[in-house]
Design an enzyme around this catalytic site. Structure first.
Site: not given
Length: 673
Positions: A529, A642
Site C-alpha cells: 500500500s 487489498h
C-alpha cells in the site's frame, strides 16, 4: 552436539507455519466475573478460516464452547449471565445466535436476508438491537436465501453508476443497500425496525434505563463527499430523534456511563483530515455539554498497529469504570498499544503498560482486574489476567504453545536514530536466529502501509519468516506514522517521497552503523500500500538496493485518484490537490515518473480485486519496466483484495510469502529458483 541438544534445538519459522497460528481475541467477562468468553481464530485442514468460542473459568480451565466449520464471533453475555449471544455464519449469512452460558445447543435468533453486522444487548436482557441492511425492495421480514447460482451470460445486465462512492475494497461494488437498526425480542423473536434506511450506521449503544438508543450515522446531504459522522439519540418510547453533534466531527465507539447521564465516544474534528488523532469525548445530553478528555494528550486513541495476525481483531472502545469516575481506553504510542484510565477529574494513567500490543480488553465487574489479549514480537498472542492496581499479569491461555516450543522466534530490538533534519525516528531490527557469530546477513527493509499506521511490538509472521530465512529485518516508523503525536503523523501529507523517504534511508544507514551483522552490500526493500508506493519511490531514486518487492502499491496518482475506492478524496487529503487543480504535482509524486531510473530487480505483487489500490497501478509499472528491459515480474492474485496479506485466502497468502522469499533469495543470496 549431543542428542539432548539436538532434540531441544528449535527450527526456524516457515511459510507453512501460518496455517498453524491461532489468534486469541475479543475477551468478555460474565456479569459475575467468574468466566470469560473469547474467540479463537484458526485455519483448518482445508485452508479455511474458522473461529470458535472458548470459555475461561475461575478454576483456570479453558474449554472450547462452539465447534464446526463456521466462524463464530463477538460473544457477549446477557445481563443476567445466563445466555451468550454471538454472530455466526453457520446458516450461510452472518446471523445472531443465542447459546446457554452453561453449554447446550445454539439457537438462531435472526434470519435477515442480508445477515447481521453488529448487535448489543438491552440492559434487562429481554431484547437485542441488531444492525442489518436492506435493498430498495427488501423488508426486515425477508429471510436469508441459499446462495444463488452464477448468473448466466444471457442474464447479464449493465451496472449503472450514478454515485461518486460506488465501490469498496471490503465489499466490492456497492449494491445500494442501506443500514437499519432493529429490535429483536429474545423470547418471541419478534422484529421491529427502529430506524429508517440510513446511508451508514456505525457504533450504537442503549442507555442503562433502556429508553435511549445512541447510534452513529452519516446524515450528510452528500454522504460521498462529507466525512462527518454524527451521534443520534433515539427515544425508544416516543420514536423521536436528536442529533447530538450536528456535523462537528466524526465519531465512533459509543459507551453510556453507568448512571446513563453521560455518553462517551472516540472521535475527532477532521482538523488534519485522515491524519487527525482520535480523542475521547464525553457528552452530557440533558445538559447539552461536550468535553474532550484527551485534548492535551498528544496520543492516538485506539489500535494503529500493523501486523498479519490480529489485524481484524476489533479492540474495545472506551469502557466506563463501574463508579462512573472515568474510562478505560487503549492508545497507540511509540510502537506500543497499551491500556490507560482517563479520569473525568483530569489525570490519565497507564493501567496495562509494556512493550507489547494489547488488542483485546475487558474489565472485571469489581473494577480491580481485567483480562487483556496481548501480543509481542516473540509471543503470538494470549489472554492475561491483569491487576489494574499494579499491572501484574497472569497468563490464562497458551493457544500457540506447541509452535512456540518448536520454532525459534527472532527478537525485535528497538532503537532510535536521527533523520536528515534531526527528527527522531523509531525503528526495530530483527537478527536471524541461526546467524553465527561474525557472520553477516543481507538486510530486508519493511515499510508499513497507511501511511497513518504504526509498526511496533507485535507478532508478525512475515517478519519472522524473513528472519528465519536468513535476513536481518529492519522496520521503522517514518513521519506520517501514528504513535508520536499530531505533528509527526501529519508531517507526510503533501510530502510523499520527501522527508519520509529520508527517514527510511537514514534508518538504513543507522542500522548498518549500529548492527555489525548487516551486510551493507546486500540490501532489499519491500512494503504494501503506502509501503508499496515507497518501495516504488525508493527504487526510482537510488540503486542501493539489490532487490525489491512492491505489494498492492501506488505508482501513478493521476490515475489512482479516479480508480481507487477512496482515491477521489484520499489523493487531495494526502498529496494535496485534485487532478484538474495541479496534475503536474500529482505526477511529481508518482513513482511512475521515475521509472527510467529503476534498475533494481522488482517483484510486483497485486490482488485482482484490490479496489483500494487497483491492479492497474501494478500493470502500468510492470509494462513500463518491461518496455525498458528491466528485471521484473508481476504476480496477480485472483479473488483477493487489498487485505490479502492479513485476512486473504490462506493458500494465496502462502504463495505470496513464497514469492517474496524466493525473490530475495535469488538477488540477495544468488539462489536459483
Amino acid at each position: 552436539m549431543n542428542n539432548n541438544e539436538h532434540l531441544t534445538k528449535r527450527r526456524g519459522m516457515t511459510a507453512e507455519d501460518l496455517l498453524r497460528l491461532r489468534s486469541v481475541r475479543d475477551p468478555h467477562y460474565a456479569p459475575d466475573g467468574t468466566r470469560v468468553v473469547f474467540v479463537e481464530k484458526s485455519i483448518d485442514e482445508e485452508n479455511q478460516y474458522r473461529s470458535h468460542l472458548s470459555m475461561w473459568t475461575e478454576d483456570g480451565a479453558v474449554r472450547p464452547w462452539t465447534f464446526g466449520r463456521c466462524r463464530d464471533t463477538k460473544p457477549r453475555f446477557s445481563p443476567d449471565g445466563e445466555t451468550i449471544a454471538f454472530l455466526s455464519d453457520r446458516s450461510g449469512r452472518v446471523q445472531l445466535w443465542l447459546l446457554p452460558a452453561n453449554g447446550g445447543e445454539a439457537r438462531q435468533l435472526t434470519f435477515f436476508k442480508n445477515g447481521v453486522r453488529d448487535y448489543v444487548w438491552s440492559p434487562d436482557g429481554t431484547f437485542l438491537i441488531a444492525l442489518t441492511t436492506l435493498g430498495d425492495d427488501e423488508t426486515i421480514e425477508d429471510r436469508e436465501e441459499p446462495e444463488k447460482a452464477e448468473v448466466k451470460r444471457a442474464d447479464l445486465k449493465p451496472r449503472v453508476v450514478e454515485r461518486l462512492y460506488y465501490k469498496s475494497d471490503a465489499a466490492g461494488f456497492l449494491d445500494g443497500k442501506r443500514a437499519v437498526l432493529t429490535r429483536i425480542d429474545v423470547l418471541s423473536g419478534k422484529i421491529e425496525a427502529l430506524t429508517g434506511r440510513e446511508e451508514e450506521i456505525g457504533s450504537f449503544a442503549i442507555s442503562p434505563n433502556g429508553r435511549t438508543l445512541a447510534f452513529v450515522a452519516n446524515r450528510n446531504e452528500d454522504p460521498d463527499t462529507a466525512f462527518t459522522r454524527d451521534i443520534i439519540l433515539l427515544d425508544l418510547e416516543k420514536k423521536t430523534e436528536t442529533n447530538l453533534t450536528n456535523g462537528c466531527g466524526a465519531f465512533a465507539s459509543l459507551a453510556w456511563s453507568p448512571d446513563g447521564m453521560k455518553l462517551a465516544a472516540i472521535g475527532h474534528d477532521l482538523a488534519y483530515l485522515g491524519a487527525t488523532l482520535h480523542r475521547l469525548y464525553v457528552f452530557e445530553p440533558e445538559r447539552g455539554t461536550k468535553r474532550v478528555l484527551t485534548a492535551d494528550w498528544d496520543v492516538h486513541l485506539g489500535d494503529a498497529m500493523v501486523g498479519d495476525m490480529h489485524a481484524d481483531a476489533k479492540g474495545p472502545g472506551p469502557i466506563w469504570a463501574s463508579d462512573g469516575s472515568g474510562l478505560y481506553v487503549t492508545a497507540s504510542e511509540r510502537g506500543r498499544v497499551n491500556a490507560y484510565f482517563v479520569s473525568l477529574a483530569g489525570p490519565i494513567v497507564p493501567v496495562v503498560e509494556g512493550d507489547f500490543h494489547l488488542y483485546g480488553f475487558t474489565v472485571h465487574p469489581n473494577g480491580r482486574q481485567a483480562v487483556a489479549a496481548i501480543s509481542s514480537p516473540t509471543s503470538v498472542g494470549d489472554l492475561y489476567a491483569v491487576s489494574l492496581a499494579d499491572g501484574t499479569k497472569t497468563r490464562l491461555t497458551r493457544a500457540n504453545e506447541a509452535l512456540e516450543h518448536e520454532v525459534a522466534f527472532a527478537a525485535a530490538e528497538p532503537f532510535t536514530y536521527e533523520s536528515t533534519d534531526g527528527l527522531e525516528i523509531q525503528g526495530w531490527i530483527m537478527k536471524p536466529p541461526e546467524l553465527d557469530e561474525g557472520e553477516k546477513a543481507p538486510l530486508v527493509v519493511e515499510i508499513h502501509g497507511g501511511p497513518h499506521a504504526m509498526y511496533g511490538f507485535t507478532f508478525f509472521h512475515e517478519l519472522q519468516l524473513l528472519a528465519s530465512s536468513g535476513y536481518a529485518v529492519l522496520f521503522t516508523n517514518p513521519r506520517g506514522s501514528h504513535g508520536y503525536g499530531q505533528s509527526f503523523v501529519n508531517a507526510v501529507r503533501g510530502d510523499y517521497g520527501g522527508m519520509d523517504y529520508e527517514d527510511i534511508m537514514a534508518g538504513v544507514d543507522a542500522a548498518i552503523s549500529k548492527f555489525d551483522f548487516i551486510d551493507k552490500e546486500r540490501l532489499g526493500v519491500t512494503g504494501g500500500s503506502y509501503g508499496g508506493f515507497m518501495t516504488n519511490w525508493i527504487v526510482g531514486h537510488t540503486d542501493r538496493f539489490k532487490a525489491a518487492v512492491t505489494q498492492r502499491s501506488i505508482s501513478n496518482w493521476l490515475s489512482f485518484s479516479g480508480v481507487s475506492d477512496i482515491g477521489y478524496f484520499f489523493t487531495k487529503w494526502e498529496v494535496g490537490c485534485d487532478v484538474w487543480e495541479d496534475a503536474e504535482r500529482l505526477w511529481h509524486h508518482s513513482p511512475l515518473k521515475y521509472v527510467k531510473h529503476m534498475r533494481t530487480p522488482l517483484l510486483i505483487l497485486h490482488s485482482e480485486r484490490d479496489y483500494r489500490c487497483p491492479i492497474e497501478q501494478a500493470e502500468q509499472l510492470f509494462v513500463a519496466l518491461k518496455q525498458l528491459g528491466r528485471e521484473t515480474k508481476l504476480v496477480r492474485f485472483p479473488d483477493a483484495n487489498h487485505d490479502l496479506s492479513r485476512t486473504g485466502n490462506p493458500a494465496l497468502r502462502l504463495e505470496r510469502l513464497r514469492h517474496i522469499v524466493d525473490w530475495f533469495d535469488r538477488y540477495l543470496k544468488g539462489a536459483s529458483h
